[in-house]
Motif scaffolding. Sequence first.
Motif, PDB file in Angstrom:
ATOM      1  N   MET A  75      -2.943   0.212   1.313  1.00  0.00           N
ATOM      2  CA  MET A  75      -2.574   1.387   0.512  1.00  0.00           C
ATOM      3  C   MET A  75      -3.038   2.626   1.238  1.00  0.00           C
ATOM      4  N   THR A  76      -2.168   3.621   1.417  1.00  0.00           N
ATOM      5  CA  THR A  76      -2.531   4.867   2.072  1.00  0.00           C
ATOM      6  C   THR A  76      -2.120   6.021   1.195  1.00  0.00           C
ATOM      7  N   ARG A  77      -2.864   7.102   1.294  1.00  0.00           N
ATOM      8  CA  ARG A  77      -2.496   8.328   0.615  1.00  0.00           C
ATOM      9  C   ARG A  77      -1.852   9.258   1.633  1.00  0.00           C
ATOM     10  N   THR A  84      -0.647  10.319  -4.399  1.00  0.00           N
ATOM     11  CA  THR A  84       0.616   9.882  -3.813  1.00  0.00           C
ATOM     12  C   THR A  84       0.292   8.772  -2.824  1.00  0.00           C
ATOM     13  N   TYR A  85       0.776   7.586  -3.090  1.00  0.00           N
ATOM     14  CA  TYR A  85       0.381   6.391  -2.358  1.00  0.00           C
ATOM     15  C   TYR A  85       1.604   5.772  -1.671  1.00  0.00           C
ATOM     16  N   THR A  86       1.369   5.159  -0.539  1.00  0.00           N
ATOM     17  CA  THR A  86       2.364   4.305   0.101  1.00  0.00           C
ATOM     18  C   THR A  86       1.767   2.918   0.217  1.00  0.00           C
ATOM     19  N   VAL A  87       2.478   1.913  -0.311  1.00  0.00           N
ATOM     20  CA  VAL A  87       1.930   0.561  -0.337  1.00  0.00           C
ATOM     21  C   VAL A  87       2.846  -0.390   0.423  1.00  0.00           C
ATOM     22  N   GLY A 137      -1.953  -4.006  -2.652  1.00  0.00           N
ATOM     23  CA  GLY A 137      -1.979  -2.557  -2.514  1.00  0.00           C
ATOM     24  C   GLY A 137      -1.267  -1.866  -3.660  1.00  0.00           C
ATOM     25  N   LEU A 138      -0.153  -2.446  -4.109  1.00  0.00           N
ATOM     26  CA  LEU A 138       0.554  -1.874  -5.258  1.00  0.00           C
ATOM     27  C   LEU A 138      -0.320  -1.917  -6.501  1.00  0.00           C
ATOM     28  N   ARG A 139      -0.922  -3.056  -6.766  1.00  0.00           N
ATOM     29  CA  ARG A 139      -1.744  -3.168  -7.976  1.00  0.00           C
ATOM     30  C   ARG A 139      -2.927  -2.201  -7.915  1.00  0.00           C
ATOM     31  N   ALA A 140      -3.495  -2.022  -6.735  1.00  0.00           N
ATOM     32  CA  ALA A 140      -4.611  -1.087  -6.604  1.00  0.00           C
ATOM     33  C   ALA A 140      -4.159   0.349  -6.849  1.00  0.00           C
ATOM     34  N   ALA A 141      -2.994   0.718  -6.332  1.00  0.00           N
ATOM     35  CA  ALA A 141      -2.492   2.080  -6.519  1.00  0.00           C
ATOM     36  C   ALA A 141      -2.192   2.365  -7.982  1.00  0.00           C
TER      37      ALA A 141
END
Length: 430
Positions: free
Chosen positions: A1-3, A63-66, A71-75
């Motif tokens: 997960m990245t912002r 604003t996240y990119t997964v 990573g999706l669940r964390a975002a």
Amino acid sequence: MTRRTRPTAAAALAAAACALLALTATGPAQAAPSGRDVLPPRDGWASAAGGTTGGARADAAHTYTVTTWDGLRAALADDPGAPRIVKVEGTLNATADGCASFAADGYDFARYLADYDPAVWGRDRPVSGAQEDLRAVSQRSQAAAITAYVPSDTTLIGVGAHAGITGGSLQIENADNVVLRNVTVESPLDCFPQWDPTDGATGAWNSEYDSVVVTGSTHVWLDHNTFTDGAHPDSSLPSYYGEVYQRHDGELDIVRGADLVTASWNVFADHDKTLMIGNSDGAGATDRGKLRVTLHHNLFRDVTERAPRVRFGKVDAYNNHYLVGPESAYAYSLGIGIESRLVAEKNAFTLPAGTGAGRVLKKWKEAPVTAAGNRVNGRPADLIALHNAEFPDEQLTSGAGWTPTLRTRVDDPRAVPGLVGHRAGAGRLR
């Protein structure tokens, strides 16, 4: 997960140069989705009472990119209460480790089949005992791993033409103001379906996990998504005890007091129990006055039933294309359930030879329906009259008692197959 962070001036200049190069070499470049698009005014029920904006107000920190399911669940879980935009890149696989990773110690499917074989167990009582208990534990383990909860003020959007989720179940539960766009959602496979010998005359396998469930939520916009069984259509499933080993549930459920939902320009494909609005005849206390849903410009391709099946809600279904191939199992398209008020107008139905147009509507309970301006195989069709002629013991009453007003465009049904065929589904945002 990245912002995503704000670009520097140099980075912005470089990005502009790359965009100009792409424009020169290949024509207009398609911009990556920002996630800040909002539902237009008057675009279905989700535009009522303040409209639907999702995470349009999200700041850079939210604003996240997964690129993975975890990573999706964390975002989605990060910083509760904050508006967010979650961008999906590639395909997120919720079951990458396989069914064995969810199985409880001691669960043995071969033993399960032997223990509950109707020749041994019979067909007059539900299954019980050690293997059924272990199956249930295994199923709960899978549920915990493959479920992702989408909170209020969220936009979940796919990047590019190939963003998707496989094996996962998105739960929009008790939330408000959610947008889901440009994602291919492949139906999750239940690793541990339950055998119910009392289900029908010969028993049935029952599974869990819908692709997307909207439950108790308001202001939800589902747009340009593709819902499919993907690599595992029902035709690929084995049979045990003479019944299909069903591993799919629904593609989209809108239930338990959900309200103000617009589903536009989606593809629903290759599925049996496709789209249910209202899950129980006994849920009037929760659902009465709610379940207001608009369905427009969607493609329902080779789906068996429930497109949708409606209970209680005021549902506006217009400009959809229902395409049934000659090899497709087909029961009905629009299910008329208890206290429903369905308006079905200017839709196009493409049915194979030998399939009567009276089957488009299915009466489950007494409720009035409006059906006007629809076409079957290119010709005008009075769906209610055709149904009543084909099914004299299941007469439908015309006139849902309300007139939809929240429509931005209504196309001639003769144009609907072409429009929807070229523009609906993931990867086709404009």
